[in-house]
Design an enzyme around this catalytic site. Structure first.
Site, short mmCIF file in Angstrom:
data_model
loop_
_atom_site.label_atom_id
_atom_site.label_comp_id
_atom_site.label_asym_id
_atom_site.label_seq_id
_atom_site.Cartn_x
_atom_site.Cartn_y
_atom_site.Cartn_z
N PHE A 213 26.95 -1.85 77.68
CA PHE A 213 25.72 -2.63 77.82
C PHE A 213 26.10 -4.11 77.85
O PHE A 213 26.34 -4.73 76.81
CB PHE A 213 24.78 -2.32 76.65
N ASP A 215 26.21 -7.65 77.60
CA ASP A 215 25.41 -8.70 76.97
C ASP A 215 26.26 -9.97 76.87
O ASP A 215 27.06 -10.24 77.74
CB ASP A 215 24.92 -8.23 75.60
N ASP A 283 31.56 0.54 73.52
CA ASP A 283 30.61 -0.56 73.36
C ASP A 283 30.28 -0.81 71.90
O ASP A 283 30.25 -1.96 71.45
CB ASP A 283 29.33 -0.27 74.15
#
Length: 306
Positions: A213, A215, A283
């Protein structure tokens, strides 16, 4: 998500500002002997969980709001996770679809027990309304019905979310190509998988289709590990806390190269050690590593997607 993997791989091969160092990936993998440090989901004990549909509703609302904390140095993800958890514990209807459509900025702050305006507060309220409206219109008001309609497919669930909820359509244009990233939609799948331990609402036959993810924490950790290399101009921007405009080459490359670097890490672990590691697991390790280093320089972009 094939479209996330393929388009971010294209960015990595055409990147001008960020490069992936394959030798450093090998060093990281060898140093761990292919064993990614195990980090339990909710290791901080900050999430609501009742093993039922209300947990799914909580997760979906939380992930709708899970973006851009950095403009307020005192604010982080934990405030949202714990604030919504306490709100539900005090009032089981706090996140009902009809109520999500009526919240104001001050009411959201009150629910989170936050003393001042939130970063991107108007956008957060707009997204709450969007989630409430579409859940009511298409899924009987319940995120659990959204999950059920996926047929235990993580990839299908991400596509459903992107189709029905515009605020989750995390993609960008890069050198004439459309690049798919889908951070918040994918993290919803991961949260369900982690919370329900792969059972019930967290049972996905293709959970390995989910990428990391992308970010602002994960790229910073990969840079710290030597896996990502920035050019001098980008180093200066990141290290001096300059804001990077969303959709610029630099911003897209930071996120896309992070995804592709972890895919290369997964491939190498499988090739050298015969182990199938989920991107979700990598992650969680990278993110938990990064949040423990408050001084870790990260890029700053005002975005509703991360």
């Amino acid at each position: 998500m094939d479209e996330v993997r393929s388009t971010t791989a294209w960015v990595a091969t055409h990147s001008s500002h960020v490069k992936i160092d394959s030798l450093e990936i090998e060093k990281v993998v060898d140093s761990m002997q292919g064993n990614i440090p195990v980090v339990e989901w909710d290791f901080e004990k900050i999430h609501y969980f009742d093993n039922g549909p209300l947990t799914v509703q909580y997760m979906f609302v939380l992930d709708a709001l899970n973006f851009c904390f950095w403009p307020d140095k005192d604010l982080n993800y934990d405030h949202f996770a714990m604030g919504l958890k306490e709100a539900l514990e005090n009032d089981k209807s706090a996140l009902d679809a009809d109520r999500l459509q009526t919240y104001t900025g001050p009411e959201l702050r009150k629910m989170l027990k936050w003393p001042r305006p939130l970063p991107s507060e108007e956008e957060r309220v707009r997204l709450l309304h969007e989630v409430g409206q579409e859940l009511e219109r298409s899924f009987g008001g319940e995120a659990a019905n959204l999950v059920k309609s996926s047929g235990n497919s993580a990839a299908t669930l991400v596509k459903l979310i992107a189709r029905h909820f515009p605020g989750f359509r995390d993609h960008a244009l890069y050198k004439g190509r459309q690049i798919f990233l889908y951070k918040r939609a994918q993290i919803f799948v991961a949260d369900l998988w982690g919370a329900f331990k792969g059972n019930g609402f967290g049972n996905f036959d293709d959970v390995n289709s989910i990428t990391i993810f992308a970010d602002y924490i994960v790229p910073a950790v990969l840079r710290q590990l030597g896996v990502l290399k920035y050019n001098s101009a980008l180093c200066k921007m990141v290290d001096s806390d300059m804001e990077i405009v969303p959709g610029t080459e630099e911003e897209v490359e930071l996120r896309a190269c992070s995804i592709h670097a972890v895919e290369k890490m997964r491939e190498l672990i499988k090739k050298k050690f015969g182990k199938q590691v989920l991107s979700i697991e990598i992650d969680l390790w990278l993110w938990s590593y990064g949040v423990r280093i408050p001084t870790l320089p990260h890029h700053r972009t005002l975005s509703i997607y991360y």
